[in-house]
Design a protein around this motif. Structure first.
Motif, PDB file in Angstrom:
ATOM      1  N   PRO A 155       0.800  -1.230   0.000  1.00 56.05           N
ATOM      2  CA  PRO A 155       0.000   0.000   0.000  1.00 56.05           C
ATOM      3  C   PRO A 155       0.828   1.272   0.000  1.00 56.05           C
ATOM      4  CG  PRO A 155      -0.965  -1.612   1.484  1.00 56.05           C
ATOM      5  CD  PRO A 155       0.358  -2.170   1.061  1.00 56.05           C
ATOM      6  N   ASN A 156       1.939   1.294   0.715  1.00 59.80           N
ATOM      7  CA  ASN A 156       2.786   2.493   0.740  1.00 59.80           C
ATOM      8  C   ASN A 156       3.443   2.721  -0.618  1.00 59.80           C
ATOM      9  OD1 ASN A 156       2.376   3.234   3.506  1.00 59.80           O
ATOM     10  ND2 ASN A 156       3.703   1.536   4.092  1.00 59.80           N
ATOM     11  N   LYS A 157       3.898   1.651  -1.239  1.00 62.28           N
ATOM     12  CA  LYS A 157       4.480   1.757  -2.572  1.00 62.28           C
ATOM     13  C   LYS A 157       3.414   2.167  -3.588  1.00 62.28           C
ATOM     14  CE  LYS A 157       8.866   0.551  -2.146  1.00 62.28           C
ATOM     15  NZ  LYS A 157       9.977   1.447  -2.552  1.00 62.28           N
ATOM     16  N   ALA A 158       2.204   1.683  -3.392  1.00 59.27           N
ATOM     17  CA  ALA A 158       1.110   2.036  -4.302  1.00 59.27           C
ATOM     18  C   ALA A 158       0.842   3.536  -4.252  1.00 59.27           C
ATOM     19  CB  ALA A 158      -0.149   1.263  -3.928  1.00 59.27           C
ATOM     20  N   GLN A 159       0.836   4.096  -3.064  1.00 54.71           N
ATOM     21  CA  GLN A 159       0.621   5.540  -2.923  1.00 54.71           C
ATOM     22  C   GLN A 159       1.712   6.327  -3.654  1.00 54.71           C
ATOM     23  OE1 GLN A 159       0.966   7.004   1.109  1.00 54.71           O
ATOM     24  NE2 GLN A 159      -0.403   8.725   0.694  1.00 54.71           N
ATOM     25  N   GLU A 160       2.951   5.919  -3.472  1.00 54.49           N
ATOM     26  CA  GLU A 160       4.068   6.589  -4.141  1.00 54.49           C
ATOM     27  C   GLU A 160       3.976   6.421  -5.655  1.00 54.49           C
ATOM     28  OE1 GLU A 160       8.963   6.369  -4.447  1.00 54.49           O
ATOM     29  OE2 GLU A 160       7.914   5.164  -2.930  1.00 54.49           O
ATOM     30  N   PHE A 161       3.650   5.222  -6.093  1.00 53.51           N
ATOM     31  CA  PHE A 161       3.554   4.933  -7.527  1.00 53.51           C
ATOM     32  C   PHE A 161       2.518   5.831  -8.195  1.00 53.51           C
ATOM     33  CE2 PHE A 161       2.082   2.485 -11.197  1.00 53.51           C
ATOM     34  CZ  PHE A 161       3.265   2.052 -11.766  1.00 53.51           C
ATOM     35  N   VAL A 162       1.363   5.955  -7.587  1.00 52.31           N
ATOM     36  CA  VAL A 162       0.287   6.776  -8.148  1.00 52.31           C
ATOM     37  C   VAL A 162       0.692   8.244  -8.201  1.00 52.31           C
ATOM     38  CG1 VAL A 162      -2.048   7.634  -7.708  1.00 52.31           C
ATOM     39  CG2 VAL A 162      -1.556   5.180  -7.516  1.00 52.31           C
ATOM     40  N   GLU A 163       1.295   8.727  -7.129  1.00 54.93           N
ATOM     41  CA  GLU A 163       1.679  10.133  -7.070  1.00 54.93           C
ATOM     42  C   GLU A 163       2.748  10.470  -8.106  1.00 54.93           C
ATOM     43  OE1 GLU A 163       2.835  10.574  -3.009  1.00 54.93           O
ATOM     44  OE2 GLU A 163       0.768  10.766  -2.271  1.00 54.93           O
ATOM     45  N   ARG A 164       3.661   9.553  -8.347  1.00 57.00           N
ATOM     46  CA  ARG A 164       4.778   9.834  -9.258  1.00 57.00           C
ATOM     47  C   ARG A 164       4.448   9.590 -10.734  1.00 57.00           C
ATOM     48  NH1 ARG A 164      10.053   6.911  -7.010  1.00 57.00           N
ATOM     49  NH2 ARG A 164      10.867   7.822  -8.941  1.00 57.00           N
ATOM     50  N   THR A 165       3.453   8.774 -11.018  1.00 54.18           N
ATOM     51  CA  THR A 165       3.141   8.454 -12.413  1.00 54.18           C
ATOM     52  C   THR A 165       1.948   9.221 -12.966  1.00 54.18           C
ATOM     53  OG1 THR A 165       1.740   6.587 -11.740  1.00 54.18           O
ATOM     54  CG2 THR A 165       4.073   6.115 -12.224  1.00 54.18           C
ATOM     55  N   ASN A 166       1.036   9.653 -12.094  1.00 57.77           N
ATOM     56  CA  ASN A 166      -0.185  10.352 -12.519  1.00 57.77           C
ATOM     57  C   ASN A 166      -1.112   9.450 -13.332  1.00 57.77           C
ATOM     58  OD1 ASN A 166      -1.882  12.646 -12.531  1.00 57.77           O
ATOM     59  ND2 ASN A 166      -1.111  13.303 -14.528  1.00 57.77           N
ATOM     60  N   ILE A 167      -1.115   8.152 -13.042  1.00 57.58           N
ATOM     61  CA  ILE A 167      -2.033   7.232 -13.714  1.00 57.58           C
ATOM     62  C   ILE A 167      -3.465   7.496 -13.267  1.00 57.58           C
ATOM     63  CG2 ILE A 167      -0.380   5.392 -14.131  1.00 57.58           C
ATOM     64  CD1 ILE A 167      -1.407   4.043 -11.551  1.00 57.58           C
ATOM     65  N   ASP A 168      -4.412   6.931 -14.023  1.00 54.57           N
ATOM     66  CA  ASP A 168      -5.832   7.140 -13.736  1.00 54.57           C
ATOM     67  C   ASP A 168      -6.457   6.001 -12.946  1.00 54.57           C
ATOM     68  OD1 ASP A 168      -6.206   9.634 -15.400  1.00 54.57           O
ATOM     69  OD2 ASP A 168      -5.448   8.258 -16.922  1.00 54.57           O
ATOM     70  N   SER A 169      -5.860   4.815 -13.013  1.00 52.78           N
ATOM     71  CA  SER A 169      -6.343   3.679 -12.225  1.00 52.78           C
ATOM     72  C   SER A 169      -5.175   2.721 -12.003  1.00 52.78           C
ATOM     73  CB  SER A 169      -7.503   2.951 -12.920  1.00 52.78           C
ATOM     74  OG  SER A 169      -7.124   2.477 -14.189  1.00 52.78           O
ATOM     75  N   LEU A 170      -5.281   1.956 -10.917  1.00 56.34           N
ATOM     76  CA  LEU A 170      -4.182   1.068 -10.532  1.00 56.34           C
ATOM     77  C   LEU A 170      -4.686  -0.351 -10.337  1.00 56.34           C
ATOM     78  CD1 LEU A 170      -1.187   0.712  -9.627  1.00 56.34           C
ATOM     79  CD2 LEU A 170      -1.994   1.136  -7.287  1.00 56.34           C
ATOM     80  N   ALA A 171      -4.103  -1.287 -11.081  1.00 50.17           N
ATOM     81  CA  ALA A 171      -4.384  -2.711 -10.877  1.00 50.17           C
ATOM     82  C   ALA A 171      -3.541  -3.216  -9.721  1.00 50.17           C
ATOM     83  CB  ALA A 171      -4.067  -3.502 -12.150  1.00 50.17           C
ATOM     84  N   VAL A 172      -4.191  -3.823  -8.747  1.00 47.76           N
ATOM     85  CA  VAL A 172      -3.501  -4.241  -7.532  1.00 47.76           C
ATOM     86  C   VAL A 172      -3.497  -5.761  -7.418  1.00 47.76           C
ATOM     87  CG1 VAL A 172      -3.980  -2.101  -6.316  1.00 47.76           C
ATOM     88  CG2 VAL A 172      -5.619  -3.987  -6.164  1.00 47.76           C
ATOM     89  N   ALA A 173      -2.469  -6.275  -6.766  1.00 46.32           N
ATOM     90  CA  ALA A 173      -2.321  -7.714  -6.557  1.00 46.32           C
ATOM     91  C   ALA A 173      -2.675  -8.034  -5.112  1.00 46.32           C
ATOM     92  CB  ALA A 173      -0.891  -8.150  -6.859  1.00 46.32           C
ATOM     93  N   ILE A 174      -3.842  -8.641  -4.928  1.00 46.99           N
ATOM     94  CA  ILE A 174      -4.277  -8.983  -3.573  1.00 46.99           C
ATOM     95  C   ILE A 174      -4.705 -10.451  -3.481  1.00 46.99           C
ATOM     96  CG2 ILE A 174      -4.932  -6.642  -2.924  1.00 46.99           C
ATOM     97  CD1 ILE A 174      -7.855  -7.397  -3.508  1.00 46.99           C
ATOM     98  N   GLY A 175      -4.276 -11.260  -4.481  1.00 45.30           N
ATOM     99  CA  GLY A 175      -4.546 -12.691  -4.380  1.00 45.30           C
ATOM    100  C   GLY A 175      -5.361 -13.289  -5.497  1.00 45.30           C
ATOM    101  N   THR A 176      -5.501 -12.576  -6.617  1.00 45.14           N
ATOM    102  CA  THR A 176      -6.213 -13.141  -7.756  1.00 45.14           C
ATOM    103  C   THR A 176      -5.218 -13.685  -8.775  1.00 45.14           C
ATOM    104  OG1 THR A 176      -6.263 -10.959  -8.799  1.00 45.14           O
ATOM    105  CG2 THR A 176      -8.207 -11.623  -7.528  1.00 45.14           C
ATOM    106  N   ALA A 177      -5.739 -14.467  -9.720  1.00 48.20           N
ATOM    107  CA  ALA A 177      -4.912 -15.013 -10.796  1.00 48.20           C
ATOM    108  C   ALA A 177      -5.725 -15.053 -12.070  1.00 48.20           C
ATOM    109  CB  ALA A 177      -4.412 -16.417 -10.446  1.00 48.20           C
TER     110      ALA A 177
END
Length: 289
Positions: A155-177
């Motif tokens: 989650p902390n890396k996700a926050q940094e990633f979003v702030e630095r890239t300015n993407i519109d949506s983020l695909a997250v890995a929480i246990g799906t395949a």
């Protein structure tokens, strides 16, 4: 009605539902999900993977645009798991309103730099961008691929990633395949990660590989901020299972597409409707007008 991914998912996030992203990799599957969405008045995302596009050819995109231009439903045309600049730019040139750049296999800083370049290009022409952090699993039976071992999104890396890239949506890995889980593997979502992430990331979150997870987990994830869920295997299995039934009924003379496919399309519609209702996106089209 063609809209961008940002326009689509900002409304979903605000109103606490998830938009289904259907990988409808044929004209028959497209018909099935279009009819399901029309009947339930659900917005949806038409997702096309580069491998699907390579098989279907660019002309298929013209068919999708025809359907989009002849309905009031809000629809986003999305490139799923774009792996290279060339694939992303080609999709933009074809009229996709949303693209995904998947550099999740790269180290964190390289993922950021690759994603930033795509964001700069796409945003300059009004196209939305989805990226991925962490790795989605791979059951070994899906065109979308994935990793043999899931790396959960921090989650902390996700926050940094979003702030630095300015993407519109983020695909997250929480246990799906991606794909359908074998009988000896039981999917389980890390809801605790999602709960922490929703308070740190202020853009829509995306769940890939949502075909096999229990309905109660999917429903709970929607309540915790998942705004887009990708569905590929489920609709394709419904279609092909019905096709196998038709072809194995003893009539070796069956060959006409207009005889073989209507019941397959109905099977696809049934599954698509189940997902639309599970994601709480039925009757949400009016929110976009």
């Amino acid at each position: 009605m063609l809209i961008t991914g940002k326009e689509m998912l900002d409304v979903a996030r605000k109103n606490k539902f998830a938009v289904p992203a259907f990988n409808a990799g044929s004209g028959q599957l497209l018909t099935g999900v279009m009819e399901a969405a029309e009947e339930l008045q659900s917005p949806f995302i038409m997702a096309i993977h580069p491998d699907e596009l390579s098989f279907l050819k660019d002309s298929f995109v013209s068919q999708v645009h025809h359907e989009i231009n002849n309905t009031k439903l809000p629809i986003t045309l999305h490139l799923d798991h774009g792996a290279t600049h060339k694939q992303v730019i080609h999709a933009i040139q074809l009229g996709f309103s949303s693209v995904m750049i998947d550099s999740s296999h790269l180290p964190f800083e390289e993922n950021i730099e690759t994603t930033k370049k795509i964001v700069e290009i796409a945003h300059s022409v009004g196209v939305s961008v989805e990226a991925e952090l962490g790795t989605i699993g791979d059951t070994g039976n899906s065109a979308e691929g994935g990793a043999s071992d899931i790396i959960y999104t921090d989650p902390n890396k996700a926050q940094e990633f979003v702030e630095r890239t300015n993407i519109d949506s983020l695909a997250v890995a929480i246990g799906t395949a991606h794909g359908i889980y074998p009988k000896d593997r039981k999917p389980k979502l890390r809801i605790d990660i999602l709960e922490e992430m929703k308070d740190k990331v202020e853009i829509p979150l995306v769940l890939h590989g949502g075909s096999s997870n229990p309905d109660e987990e999917i429903s709970r994830s929607v309540g915790l901020g998942i705004s887009k869920i990708n569905i590929s295997s489920d609709i394709k299995i419904s279609f092909t299972n019905k096709l196998r039934e038709i072809l194995n009924n003893g009539d070796s003379q069956i060959r006409e597409p207009n005889v073989m496919y209507p019941d397959c399309i109905e099977a696809t519609k049934t599954t698509a409707k189940e997902k639309i209702n599970l994601f709480k996106s039925s009757n949400k089209a009016e929110l976009y007008y």
